[in-house]
Design a protein around this motif. Structure first.
Motif, PDB file in Angstrom:
ATOM      1  N   ARG A 182     -65.747  34.208   0.762  1.00 10.12           N
ATOM      2  CA  ARG A 182     -64.751  33.359   1.411  1.00 10.12           C
ATOM      3  C   ARG A 182     -63.371  33.498   0.764  1.00 10.12           C
ATOM      4  O   ARG A 182     -62.350  33.285   1.429  1.00 10.12           O
ATOM      5  CB  ARG A 182     -65.229  31.907   1.341  1.00 10.12           C
ATOM      6  CG  ARG A 182     -64.289  30.871   1.943  1.00 10.12           C
ATOM      7  CD  ARG A 182     -64.102  31.034   3.414  1.00 10.12           C
ATOM      8  NE  ARG A 182     -63.211  30.008   3.949  1.00 10.12           N
ATOM      9  CZ  ARG A 182     -62.524  30.122   5.059  1.00 10.12           C
ATOM     10  NH1 ARG A 182     -62.622  31.228   5.776  1.00 10.12           N
ATOM     11  NH2 ARG A 182     -61.744  29.147   5.476  1.00 10.12           N
ATOM     12  N   SER A 183     -63.301  33.873  -0.508  1.00 10.61           N
ATOM     13  CA  SER A 183     -62.025  33.885  -1.231  1.00 10.61           C
ATOM     14  C   SER A 183     -60.951  34.752  -0.567  1.00 10.61           C
ATOM     15  O   SER A 183     -59.815  34.293  -0.392  1.00 10.61           O
ATOM     16  CB  SER A 183     -62.260  34.344  -2.675  1.00 10.61           C
ATOM     17  OG  SER A 183     -63.048  33.387  -3.365  1.00 10.61           O
ATOM     18  N   PRO A 184     -61.223  36.016  -0.171  1.00  6.66           N
ATOM     19  CA  PRO A 184     -60.177  36.806   0.499  1.00  6.66           C
ATOM     20  C   PRO A 184     -59.722  36.186   1.822  1.00  6.66           C
ATOM     21  O   PRO A 184     -58.543  36.272   2.181  1.00  6.66           O
ATOM     22  CB  PRO A 184     -60.850  38.167   0.736  1.00  6.66           C
ATOM     23  CG  PRO A 184     -61.978  38.228  -0.231  1.00  6.66           C
ATOM     24  CD  PRO A 184     -62.445  36.819  -0.378  1.00  6.66           C
ATOM     25  N   ASP A 238     -60.178  24.900  -0.126  1.00  4.59           N
ATOM     26  CA  ASP A 238     -60.828  25.182   1.147  1.00  4.59           C
ATOM     27  C   ASP A 238     -62.055  24.289   1.287  1.00  4.59           C
ATOM     28  O   ASP A 238     -62.851  24.156   0.339  1.00  4.59           O
ATOM     29  CB  ASP A 238     -61.233  26.660   1.204  1.00  4.59           C
ATOM     30  CG  ASP A 238     -61.941  27.018   2.497  1.00  4.59           C
ATOM     31  OD1 ASP A 238     -61.278  27.080   3.545  1.00  4.59           O
ATOM     32  OD2 ASP A 238     -63.173  27.208   2.447  1.00  4.59           O
ATOM     33  N   ALA A 239     -62.230  23.708   2.457  1.00  7.21           N
ATOM     34  CA  ALA A 239     -63.331  22.755   2.669  1.00  7.21           C
ATOM     35  C   ALA A 239     -64.691  23.425   2.537  1.00  7.21           C
ATOM     36  O   ALA A 239     -65.620  22.857   1.943  1.00  7.21           O
ATOM     37  CB  ALA A 239     -63.193  22.107   4.043  1.00  7.21           C
ATOM     38  N   SER A 294     -65.364  24.092  -1.118  1.00  7.00           N
ATOM     39  CA  SER A 294     -65.642  22.818  -1.793  1.00  7.00           C
ATOM     40  C   SER A 294     -67.063  22.346  -1.494  1.00  7.00           C
ATOM     41  O   SER A 294     -67.769  21.860  -2.390  1.00  7.00           O
ATOM     42  CB  SER A 294     -64.637  21.758  -1.359  1.00  7.00           C
ATOM     43  OG  SER A 294     -63.327  22.113  -1.752  1.00  7.00           O
ATOM     44  N   HIS A 295     -67.500  22.496  -0.254  1.00  3.02           N
ATOM     45  CA  HIS A 295     -68.855  22.095   0.116  1.00  3.02           C
ATOM     46  C   HIS A 295     -69.885  22.954  -0.614  1.00  3.02           C
ATOM     47  O   HIS A 295     -70.899  22.434  -1.123  1.00  3.02           O
ATOM     48  CB  HIS A 295     -69.033  22.231   1.624  1.00  3.02           C
ATOM     49  CG  HIS A 295     -70.395  21.842   2.105  1.00  3.02           C
ATOM     50  ND1 HIS A 295     -70.839  20.535   2.120  1.00  3.02           N
ATOM     51  CD2 HIS A 295     -71.433  22.594   2.568  1.00  3.02           C
ATOM     52  CE1 HIS A 295     -72.086  20.497   2.570  1.00  3.02           C
ATOM     53  NE2 HIS A 295     -72.467  21.741   2.847  1.00  3.02           N
ATOM     54  N   ALA A 296     -69.639  24.261  -0.697  1.00  5.64           N
ATOM     55  CA  ALA A 296     -70.565  25.152  -1.406  1.00  5.64           C
ATOM     56  C   ALA A 296     -70.635  24.798  -2.887  1.00  5.64           C
ATOM     57  O   ALA A 296     -71.716  24.805  -3.492  1.00  5.64           O
ATOM     58  CB  ALA A 296     -70.132  26.604  -1.225  1.00  5.64           C
ATOM     59  N   VAL A 297     -69.479  24.473  -3.487  1.00  4.38           N
ATOM     60  CA  VAL A 297     -69.450  24.104  -4.910  1.00  4.38           C
ATOM     61  C   VAL A 297     -70.235  22.813  -5.147  1.00  4.38           C
ATOM     62  O   VAL A 297     -70.951  22.690  -6.145  1.00  4.38           O
ATOM     63  CB  VAL A 297     -67.999  23.962  -5.399  1.00  4.38           C
ATOM     64  CG1 VAL A 297     -67.954  23.325  -6.785  1.00  4.38           C
ATOM     65  CG2 VAL A 297     -67.311  25.323  -5.425  1.00  4.38           C
ATOM     66  N   VAL A 298     -70.105  21.866  -4.241  1.00  5.29           N
ATOM     67  CA  VAL A 298     -70.872  20.613  -4.373  1.00  5.29           C
ATOM     68  C   VAL A 298     -72.367  20.913  -4.374  1.00  5.29           C
ATOM     69  O   VAL A 298     -73.139  20.352  -5.174  1.00  5.29           O
ATOM     70  CB  VAL A 298     -70.500  19.633  -3.241  1.00  5.29           C
ATOM     71  CG1 VAL A 298     -71.498  18.467  -3.198  1.00  5.29           C
ATOM     72  CG2 VAL A 298     -69.092  19.100  -3.431  1.00  5.29           C
ATOM     73  N   GLU A 299     -72.807  21.810  -3.511  1.00  5.39           N
ATOM     74  CA  GLU A 299     -74.227  22.175  -3.460  1.00  5.39           C
ATOM     75  C   GLU A 299     -74.654  22.911  -4.729  1.00  5.39           C
ATOM     76  O   GLU A 299     -75.759  22.694  -5.239  1.00  5.39           O
ATOM     77  CB  GLU A 299     -74.498  23.046  -2.228  1.00  5.39           C
ATOM     78  CG  GLU A 299     -74.416  22.287  -0.910  1.00  5.39           C
ATOM     79  CD  GLU A 299     -75.039  23.068   0.233  1.00  5.39           C
ATOM     80  OE1 GLU A 299     -76.185  23.543   0.076  1.00  5.39           O
ATOM     81  OE2 GLU A 299     -74.378  23.225   1.267  1.00  5.39           O
TER      82      GLU A 299
END
Length: 290
Positions: free
Chosen positions: A172-174, A265-266, A269-274
């Protein structure tokens, strides 16, 4: 991998009876051994703790010992000590209340008047204790290994999930950078059209470069993958690995927090929370790993 939770029971013949040893293990940061023995076995409590510390590793262990009543010979009265105690009581009577009777029942309140066992019998008790402890320890180890195998499977599943989510963030970063470039250029174009002001192209590129540096999580994701690899390798170790796994999970949580702090990025952020949720679940489980 072995869990710190387990139970084992062993028996060994002793005289005409049996000596039993029960071991219960739970999680603990260090090795903590507590021995409860029947009154007749009080003299071997220290011996049991010694062999437990030689055999067991990290965890809290409650060790209970019990004895069939026919396992030991009857205690023998220490007559010399009893005579000395009674003589002292009589002298005290003569000093405080001459002529008063001194009942023999008073001797029942004096500790250590009965000697439990001879040295040869103590050797038999120690040998039976070691045999019973070995049987109990084997049962304890079997249960700890069974529990450890279940923990290992759970760790593998959660670790795979963390790696999958980290790869999603990396992919997702690029896209985030490209979207930001597009937004900046669109805003510059709107500004040029609406106000006839021409945005400086080098300044625009500089803003894009600053954003790219601020949001770059490549280093954090690389370290996270490295920690995951080390964690995975330790899962097959025969050694005590609980503390090392706990340390790696702390480092993984640190990298995940940094990625989350840099994210604008939403989806990321959601992936990091998981990711953080999976790491926290593993940290709870690893507290029970030996």
């Amino acid at each position: 991998m072995r869990s710190m939770t387990g139970f084992g029971f062993g028996e060994a013949p002793l005289g005409g009876g049996k000596l039993g040893v029960e071991i219960r293990g739970v999680n603990h940061r260090f090795l903590d051994v507590r021995v409860r023995a029947a009154r007749e076995l009080g003299e071997v409590s220290g011996f049991v703790e010694q062999i437990a510390r030689e055999r067991l590793t990290r965890g809290r262990y409650e060790i209970a010992m019990r004895l069939d009543a026919t396992g030991l010979s009857a205690p023998v009265l220490d007559r010399a000590r009893a005579r000395a105690v009674f003589r002292e009581l009589c002298e005290l009577r003569d000093e405080l209340a001459p002529g008063t009777d001194v009942p023999l029942s008073l001797l029942g309140a004096i500790p250590d008047l009965f000697v439990s066992s001879s040295e040869s019998e103590m050797e038999r008790i120690r040998a039976a204790t070691r045999d019973a402890f070995d049987v109990a320890a084997r049962g304890l180890d079997a249960m700890k290994e069974h529990e450890g195998a279940a923990l290992r499977e759970d760790f593998i599943k959660r670790l795979d999930r963390v790696r999958h989510l980290a790869r999603e963030v990396e992919r997702r970063s690029p896209e985030i950078l490209d979207a930001h470039k597009k937004r900046l250029r669109e805003r510059a174009e709107r500004l040029r059209v609406g106000t006839d002001l021409d945005v400086d192209a080098p300044r625009l590129e500089q803003e894009i470069a600053i954003f790219a540096e601020r949001c770059d999580v490549c280093e954090e994701l690389t370290r996270l993958e490295s920690h995951c690899g080390q964690f995975s390798a330790l899962l097959g170790s025969e050694e005590s690995i609980g503390r090392r796994l706990d340390f790696l999970l702390q480092e993984m949580a640190r990298e995940a927090n940094t990625v989350g702090a840099k994210s604008l990025d939403a989806r990321v952020s959601h992936a990091v929370v998981e990711i953080k949720a999976e790491i926290e679940r593993m940290r709870e489980q690893v507290q029970n790993v030996e």
